[in-house]
Design an enzyme around this catalytic site. Structure first.
Site, PDB file in Angstrom:
ATOM      1  CB  THR A   1      11.318   6.064  49.163  1.00 54.53           C
ATOM      2  OG1 THR A   1      11.552   5.270  50.333  1.00 54.53           O
ATOM      3  CG2 THR A   1      12.633   6.155  48.387  1.00 54.53           C
TER       4      THR A   1
ATOM      5  CB  ALA B   1       9.922  12.332  50.837  1.00 49.38           C
TER       6      ALA B   1
ATOM      7  CB  VAL C   1       5.185   7.492  55.473  1.00 47.81           C
ATOM      8  CG1 VAL C   1       6.092   8.592  56.006  1.00 47.81           C
ATOM      9  CG2 VAL C   1       3.729   7.939  55.480  1.00 47.81           C
ATOM     10  CB  CYS C   2       9.716   6.809  55.359  1.00 48.14           C
ATOM     11  SG  CYS C   2      11.458   6.776  55.815  1.00 48.14           S
ATOM     12  CB  THR C   3      11.943   2.711  53.645  1.00 48.33           C
ATOM     13  OG1 THR C   3      11.810   2.704  55.071  1.00 48.33           O
ATOM     14  CG2 THR C   3      13.187   3.489  53.275  1.00 48.33           C
TER      15      THR C   3
END
Lengths: 216, 216
Positions: free
Chosen positions: A123, A155, A103-105
């Site tokens: 990301t 993202a 998830v995310c970075t």
């Protein structure tokens, strides 16, 4: 039982981890464990929230699913070649997972571990270039699936909730995923429509960047 | 600075607390503190996640905003007349807050504290009757605002994210709320449309109820 491992590290983003946790733990056949370099409390970016790591990387050597959260702390970890301890753990557990996800970075950590080489991935919008520099190909999509490779990336931050619903469908069935959605009453009604870079205006982006200076 | 206090208790629901935390902490003028009966780790319903309580109710006697999460642990607390220690704290801090709010069955704690008497309010769909029995009037709305009374309630679990965006608009301005939305990339794309009781079919509801037996 299906064991989901969520690795934590200093300066992670809480919702990246807790969004998927909340969806997945609703399913009685799924257990979730938070892992880290040591059995200890791990703090978010700003230090305002601590989550308990109940197991070490050594303790959890064969999880069925991995969900890697992001956070500004990832930048320090990717400076280590291969992503440091967490990168080594990801390389060691990935061959036997059903799905290795981020998830995310958190995607930066998968990439640093070499798991995204040449793959499309997503990301947080502000980390797209960093992700590409690590060998993946950023696409501005909310959830990117590579089922043959068993890799799914989501993202920024809140997108982990959407990804986790899809994970439940893959792990159990669609009815289970819909039950989880009902249980967390996920019928989103954001009061604004500024949640993606393509939708936010320049003033919103400017304010977001201003806030990032103070709270990275 | 605006101080947001999020009270925790045994068997709370993590996303109820962490969703609003994630939105609010993006704003540099907002600090968030997790409070409890003692400075200790507090565990979610199933024990799989622990969050740190960094302050006691006595430590935080004048927060600007209160966000009360829910969870099955609320049922024990409302058996105490007035909602126990947390109910007493809510009654004591509410007169000077800018907003006193709840997510999910956190509304039961506001009601037990006497703060929802005669007011319309929302909560998790399965707790509607319990809320009415405590003197509030349940409405199946995602976020219910009573600005003159400075009370806002949100529906189940994930609805706290929507409520927190509105809170930022009220506390700072709309641009700030949109920036927070962009920072958490809150552009929801759930893969199904089963997130509200009126939308979920009977089979989904049956599965949800089955899961609740195993994971309440």
């Amino acid at each position: 039982m299906t064991l989901v491992a969520i690795p934590l590290f200093p300066r992670f983003t809480a919702l990246d981890a807790v969004g998927p946790y909340e969806v997945l733990q609703r399913i009685p056949s799924i257990d979730v464990v938070f892992v880290g370099s040591r059995r200890d409390e791990m703090r978010t970016e700003n230090g305002m929230l601590g989550l308990a790591c109940d197991a070490t990387f050594d303790d959890v050597d064969a999880p069925d699913v991995v969900v890697v959260p992001g956070g500004i702390g990832t930048r320090e970890l990717i400076r280590d070649d291969g992503g440091g301890a967490i990168g080594g753990w990801l390389r060691s557990v990935h061959p036997t997972t059903a799905f290795t996800t981020s998830v995310c970075t958190g995607a930066l950590l998968l990439a640093a571990a070499g798991l995204l080489d040449g793959l499309t991935a997503t990301t947080h919008w502000r980390a797209a270039e960093v992700l590409n520099d690590l060998g993946a190909r950023y696409v501005p999509t909310r959830v990117v699936e590579h089922l043959p490779q068993r890799i799914i990336t989501a993202a920024g931050v809140s997108s982990g909730i959407d990804m986790a619903l899809r994970l439940v469908e893959l792990l159990v069935d669609r009815q289970a995923a819909q039950a989880a959605q009902l249980l967390i009453e996920y019928d989103p009604q954001p009061p604004f429509d500024a949640g993606a870079l393509a939708k936010a205006g320049e003033a919103t982006l400017a304010r977001a960047n201003e806030y990032l200076q103070a709270r990275p």
